[in-house]
Design a protein around this motif. Structure first.
Motif, PDB file in Angstrom:
ATOM      1  N   VAL A   8       0.817  -1.217   0.000  1.00 39.82           N
ATOM      2  CA  VAL A   8       0.000   0.000   0.000  1.00 39.82           C
ATOM      3  C   VAL A   8       0.851   1.267   0.000  1.00 39.82           C
ATOM      4  CG1 VAL A   8      -1.764   1.304   1.236  1.00 39.82           C
ATOM      5  CG2 VAL A   8      -1.891  -1.194   1.155  1.00 39.82           C
ATOM      6  N   ALA A  67      -7.076  -8.905   0.652  1.00 41.82           N
ATOM      7  CA  ALA A  67      -8.487  -8.513   0.551  1.00 41.82           C
ATOM      8  C   ALA A  67      -8.813  -7.430   1.572  1.00 41.82           C
ATOM      9  CB  ALA A  67      -9.378  -9.734   0.757  1.00 41.82           C
ATOM     10  N   ALA A  68      -8.233  -7.532   2.764  1.00 40.89           N
ATOM     11  CA  ALA A  68      -8.517  -6.566   3.820  1.00 40.89           C
ATOM     12  C   ALA A  68      -8.015  -5.168   3.476  1.00 40.89           C
ATOM     13  CB  ALA A  68      -7.889  -7.033   5.132  1.00 40.89           C
ATOM     14  N   VAL A  69      -6.918  -5.095   2.713  1.00 38.96           N
ATOM     15  CA  VAL A  69      -6.374  -3.780   2.330  1.00 38.96           C
ATOM     16  C   VAL A  69      -6.806  -3.394   0.906  1.00 38.96           C
ATOM     17  CG1 VAL A  69      -4.405  -3.978   3.886  1.00 38.96           C
ATOM     18  CG2 VAL A  69      -4.178  -4.776   1.520  1.00 38.96           C
ATOM     19  N   ASP A  70      -7.820  -4.102   0.379  1.00 36.08           N
ATOM     20  CA  ASP A  70      -8.400  -3.793  -0.930  1.00 36.08           C
ATOM     21  C   ASP A  70      -7.372  -3.901  -2.061  1.00 36.08           C
ATOM     22  OD1 ASP A  70     -10.523  -3.180  -2.591  1.00 36.08           O
ATOM     23  OD2 ASP A  70     -10.155  -1.021  -2.526  1.00 36.08           O
ATOM     24  N   ARG A  71      -6.563  -4.962  -2.028  1.00 30.69           N
ATOM     25  CA  ARG A  71      -5.586  -5.224  -3.088  1.00 30.69           C
ATOM     26  C   ARG A  71      -5.788  -6.616  -3.682  1.00 30.69           C
ATOM     27  NH1 ARG A  71      -5.139  -0.573  -2.491  1.00 30.69           N
ATOM     28  NH2 ARG A  71      -3.277   0.756  -2.617  1.00 30.69           N
ATOM     29  N   LEU A  72      -7.062  -7.063  -3.714  1.00 24.19           N
ATOM     30  CA  LEU A  72      -7.379  -8.379  -4.268  1.00 24.19           C
ATOM     31  C   LEU A  72      -8.587  -8.268  -5.189  1.00 24.19           C
ATOM     32  CD1 LEU A  72      -6.516 -11.380  -4.177  1.00 24.19           C
ATOM     33  CD2 LEU A  72      -8.204 -11.707  -2.349  1.00 24.19           C
ATOM     34  N   PRO A  73      -8.396  -7.739  -6.401  1.00 23.50           N
ATOM     35  CA  PRO A  73      -9.517  -7.594  -7.334  1.00 23.50           C
ATOM     36  C   PRO A  73     -10.020  -8.953  -7.804  1.00 23.50           C
ATOM     37  CG  PRO A  73      -7.440  -7.089  -8.425  1.00 23.50           C
ATOM     38  CD  PRO A  73      -7.128  -7.256  -6.964  1.00 23.50           C
ATOM     39  N   SER A  74     -11.270  -8.986  -8.246  1.00 20.93           N
ATOM     40  CA  SER A  74     -11.874 -10.245  -8.673  1.00 20.93           C
ATOM     41  C   SER A  74     -11.142 -10.850  -9.858  1.00 20.93           C
ATOM     42  CB  SER A  74     -13.349 -10.020  -9.031  1.00 20.93           C
ATOM     43  OG  SER A  74     -13.473  -9.038 -10.059  1.00 20.93           O
TER      44      SER A  74
END
Length: 241
Positions: free
Chosen positions: A92, A180-187
């Motif tokens: 991040v 996923a928790a830090v919003d770095r795992l896109p679908s």
């Protein structure tokens, strides 16, 4: 060829080759596939490689689960928990280039030093430290195998593969949750990783003859060689990112 098809074809070949290496030595999927996937589509990394990292160990454990060093896995996971958190912060806020070059140089230095020693001390402190470093680099770059592998280089082939497989399975799952928790795992990272499971499985099957050859007394040399290659790949990946 569309960008998606290019990622799946070229990335699939890289994953196949990485699975051959990891299936025989115990680690190496990330070092082969992560730089290629990053260059093809950095938007799916490191999530896509972590999906594959979590799946491949299940194939190894299906055959060699009895050889797992559970005490060592416990210490390694203990170190990886804070290491993964640091790796997520790096994704991040911090330049991955700086981290990659630094860790790559440190791994190369460790390879040189351990190659000159009869064996690396394997105790709670060294395994926990290796787990921490693996958590940092694995979460931030997808390449987390060398630190743990260097600690286990003097073990028998089946024990190296089984112990690293259990550690990688738990580690990859942990990294996916943190990403996923830090919003770095896109679908699309998850979808790409799922699509690469097929070439990964084929690569694991192809590793069987090489695994028998290395178990004849050449595992330590192979571990040191793969670790050195991994460090070089990490430095290259970081400088070209």
């Amino acid at each position: 060829m569309t960008d998606v098809a290019l990622v799946l074809v070229v990335g699939g070949v890289a994953v196949f080759c990485g699975a051959v290496v990891q299936g025989s030595v115990g680690f190496g999927l990330g070092l082969v596939a992560a730089p290629v996937l990053t260059m093809l589509d950095h938007g799916v990394m490191p999530g896509a490689i972590q999906v594959v990292n979590m799946t491949l160990p299940l194939l190894t454990l299906a055959a060699e689960w009895r050889r797992v060093d559970w005490r060592g896995v416990g210490f390694a996971v203990l170190g990886r928990l804070p290491g993964s958190a640091v790796g997520a912060l790096i994704v991040v806020y911090v330049s991955v280039t700086t981290l990659g070059v630094f860790v790559g140089v440190m791994v190369l230095l460790a390879v040189v030093l351990t190659a000159r020693a009869p064996r690396v001390p394997r105790n709670g402190a060294t395994i926990t430290g290796a787990g921490f470093l693996s958590g940092v680099t694995g979460t931030a770059t997808g390449i987390g195998g060398p630190p743990i592998a260097l600690v286990y280089q003097s073990a028998k082939g089946p024990q190296i593969r089984a112990t690293l497989a259990m550690f990688f399975f738990l580690s990859a799952g942990q990294s996916l949750v943190i990403l996923a928790a830090v919003d770095r795992l896109p679908s699309r990272a998850l979808a790409t990783g799922a699509a690469l499971i097929v070439p990964m499985a084929l690569g694991f099957l192809a590793s069987r003859p090489l695994r028998r050859y290395l178990d004849g007394g050449k595992v330590r040399v192979a571990v040191l060689g793969v670790a050195a290659t991994s460090a070089a790949a990490l430095i290259l990946q970081s400088l070209t990112a």
